[in-house]
Design a protein around this motif. Structure first.
Motif, PDB file in Angstrom:
ATOM      1  N   ASP A 167       0.846  -1.190   0.000  1.00 44.29           N
ATOM      2  CA  ASP A 167       0.000   0.000   0.000  1.00 44.29           C
ATOM      3  C   ASP A 167       0.881   1.239   0.000  1.00 44.29           C
ATOM      4  OD1 ASP A 167      -1.979  -1.875   0.253  1.00 44.29           O
ATOM      5  OD2 ASP A 167      -2.430  -1.427   2.365  1.00 44.29           O
TER       6      ASP A 167
ATOM      7  N   GLN B 247       3.218   0.373   3.308  1.00 40.08           N
ATOM      8  CA  GLN B 247       2.956  -0.779   4.160  1.00 40.08           C
ATOM      9  C   GLN B 247       2.931  -2.041   3.300  1.00 40.08           C
ATOM     10  OE1 GLN B 247      -0.748   0.225   6.240  1.00 40.08           O
ATOM     11  NE2 GLN B 247       0.447   0.572   8.111  1.00 40.08           N
TER      12      GLN B 247
ATOM     13  N   VAL C  92       1.749  -5.761   3.264  1.00 38.10           N
ATOM     14  CA  VAL C  92       0.739  -6.547   3.976  1.00 38.10           C
ATOM     15  C   VAL C  92       0.760  -7.972   3.434  1.00 38.10           C
ATOM     16  CG1 VAL C  92      -1.686  -6.717   4.637  1.00 38.10           C
ATOM     17  CG2 VAL C  92      -0.659  -4.462   4.201  1.00 38.10           C
TER      18      VAL C  92
ATOM     19  N   ASN D  96      -3.558  -9.381   9.560  1.00 36.05           N
ATOM     20  CA  ASN D  96      -2.861  -8.157   9.973  1.00 36.05           C
ATOM     21  C   ASN D  96      -1.356  -8.370  10.206  1.00 36.05           C
ATOM     22  OD1 ASN D  96      -5.332  -6.707   9.962  1.00 36.05           O
ATOM     23  ND2 ASN D  96      -5.781  -7.442  12.033  1.00 36.05           N
TER      24      ASN D  96
ATOM     25  N   ILE E 162       1.756  -7.022   8.987  1.00 33.16           N
ATOM     26  CA  ILE E 162       2.099  -5.821   8.230  1.00 33.16           C
ATOM     27  C   ILE E 162       3.468  -5.320   8.667  1.00 33.16           C
ATOM     28  CG2 ILE E 162       1.372  -3.476   7.626  1.00 33.16           C
ATOM     29  CD1 ILE E 162      -1.466  -4.271   8.541  1.00 33.16           C
TER      30      ILE E 162
ATOM     31  N   GLU F 285       5.968  -1.952   8.051  1.00 32.00           N
ATOM     32  CA  GLU F 285       5.991  -0.565   7.580  1.00 32.00           C
ATOM     33  C   GLU F 285       7.447  -0.121   7.476  1.00 32.00           C
ATOM     34  OE1 GLU F 285       2.844   2.267   8.936  1.00 32.00           O
ATOM     35  OE2 GLU F 285       4.586   3.282   9.804  1.00 32.00           O
TER      36      GLU F 285
ATOM     37  N   ARG G 270      -3.815  -1.257   9.179  1.00 33.12           N
ATOM     38  CA  ARG G 270      -3.549  -0.615   7.890  1.00 33.12           C
ATOM     39  C   ARG G 270      -3.909   0.862   7.995  1.00 33.12           C
ATOM     40  NH1 ARG G 270      -5.502  -4.853   3.220  1.00 33.12           N
ATOM     41  NH2 ARG G 270      -4.195  -3.488   1.942  1.00 33.12           N
ATOM     42  N   ARG G 271      -3.024   1.681   7.501  1.00 38.27           N
ATOM     43  CA  ARG G 271      -3.227   3.121   7.572  1.00 38.27           C
ATOM     44  C   ARG G 271      -4.294   3.599   6.568  1.00 38.27           C
ATOM     45  NH1 ARG G 271       0.698   6.446   9.992  1.00 38.27           N
ATOM     46  NH2 ARG G 271       2.433   5.308  10.974  1.00 38.27           N
TER      47      ARG G 271
END
Length: 413
Positions: free
Chosen positions: A111, A123, A125, A134, A136, A138, A203-204
């Motif tokens: 993302d 991110q 994922v 979830n 993830i 970053e 997730r942002r």
């Protein structure tokens, strides 16, 4: 003794080898599908790529060997294609494994989103079927990646890979998958240590999940519907928790192996100490047994000191037991008090060594006794021998008087 120690050392090496092999076996049994593609390595090469086409090339380049996935079980690492879905400032890059003709399986998504202040957040994922929910990472890049500049340009067209089953680029050559332990060791070379890879569980972007659903592929999931991460690992949410449990298990096993090794070495050391103690005792007994002989030889070989007054050409003869010394012929003029004093001194002294004495005159006897007194003081400096010498001197006084009388009588004669 040396052969026993060598045998113990070889035995310890054998135990260590067996323990190392057992640890490796446990490590292999705990492997999972998600072990075949490290998302930190994916994030690392993404930040080093010029664009998505370059990113796809790096994913499948045999020189890097980022992936180790073989989902279709054909003994070859699957080709990973890259497609993209875009909406406004949000880009979703999807990584898919090519399993068969028109059959794909999503592996992970990236993302990329830019906010109003032009700050870009990335991110990586993992697919929930392979990595759990979830999972993830970053990444925080040390230097702003060049690939960012390719996303927000005028008339941008989303990237869509043209490669598929049995239709691959010329740089790609399939390779056989490695064992998990070897892949883990080699993949660390591909991770840029200057970057930071922070694990998060949210997730942002709220747009990214919706964009992903429009391009989702699940060919492997349909083939093995009962093999999802939640079914493979009960009471574990995702790959991150699985790694934490693995670390705890390995630490526990390592501590147990260390304790077993310490107990084994402790028992071995105790046995060695006991053997050394027995040897020391035996050595002490041997030394104690041989020490008197050494003293006798030393005393026997000693020469009579020179420069002695009133003694002419006196040689120390070989010595016998003390009983023989008491039986030596004495001058009839010796006083009984001298014998009593000598016997009392002998009672306080340790048993002397063998010595044989020839008949001596009173002058020679007096010199011999003085020599023995000096010898006793040299061999045992801690004993006080002065009283004994005085007693011998007092015991010898009558003899000296008698000797003087005899000499006087001779002169008168």
């Amino acid at each position: 003794m040396k052969s026993k120690l060598l045998f113990i050392a070889l035995l310890a090496i054998g135990f260590t080898t067996v323990e190392a092999q057992s640890q490796t076996t446990v490590y292999a049994k705990n492997s999972d599908i998600s072990d075949n593609l490290d998302l930190r390595a994916v994030a690392s090469i993404f930040g080093e790529s010029a664009n998505l086409q370059d990113f796809e090339r790096r994913l499948n380049d045999p020189k890097y060997q980022i992936s180790n996935l073989d989902l279709n079980d054909d003994e070859e690492v699957d080709y990973l294609r890259v497609i993209e879905s875009v909406e406004d400032r949000t880009h979703v890059v999807i990584i898919q494994a090519v399993l068969d003709r028109d059959v794909y399986q999503d592996i992970a998504t990236i993302d990329i989103e830019r906010d109003n202040s032009n700050k870009v957040v990335v991110q990586v994922v993992g697919n929930s079927y392979l990595y759990g929910d979830n999972y993830i990472y970053e990444p925080v890049y040390n230097v702003a990646p060049v690939i960012y500049t390719s996303f927000w340009i005028t008339n941008y067209r989303p990237y869509y890979s043209t490669w598929g089953w049995n239709y691959y680029p010329t740089y790609y050559t399939a390779w056989r998958p490695y064992p998990i332990y070897r892949y883990r060791r080699n993949i660390n070379v591909c991770i840029n240590v200057n970057n930071h890879y922070n694990y998060v569980n949210t997730r942002r972007s709220y747009r990214a999940p919706a964009l992903y659903q429009t391009r989702r592929s699940y060919g492997y999931e349909t083939r093995r519907p009962n093999y999802s991460f939640s079914q493979r690992h009960a009471n574990t949410n995702n790959r991150y928790e699985l790694d934490q449990r693995r670390v705890a298990t390995r630490e526990s096993s390592r501590n147990q192996n260390v304790n077993n090794t310490n107990r084994y070495n402790s028992g071995r050391t105790t046995g060695t100490d006991n053997r050394n103690t027995d040897n020391r005792n035996t050595d002490n007994r041997n030394v104690s047994a041989t020490r008197p002989n050494s003293d006798r030889n030393y005393n026997t070989n000693r020469a009579t000191p020179t420069g002695r007054d009133n003694a002419a050409n006196v040689n120390t003869p070989s010595r016998v037991e003390n009983t023989q010394r008491n039986e030596v012929r004495r001058n009839p003029n010796e006083n009984n008090s001298r014998v009593y004093s000598e016997n009392r001194g002998n009672a306080n002294r340790p048993a002397p060594v063998q010595r044989t004495e020839a008949p001596r005159t009173s002058s020679e006897n007096r010199g011999g006794y003085e020599n023995r007194a000096n010898s006793s003081r040299a061999q045992a400096p801690q004993r006080a021998e002065s009283p004994r010498v005085n007693q011998e001197s007092r015991g010898s006084q009558p003899q000296r008087e008698n000797g003087s009388g005899s000499r006087g009588g001779n002169r008168r004669g």
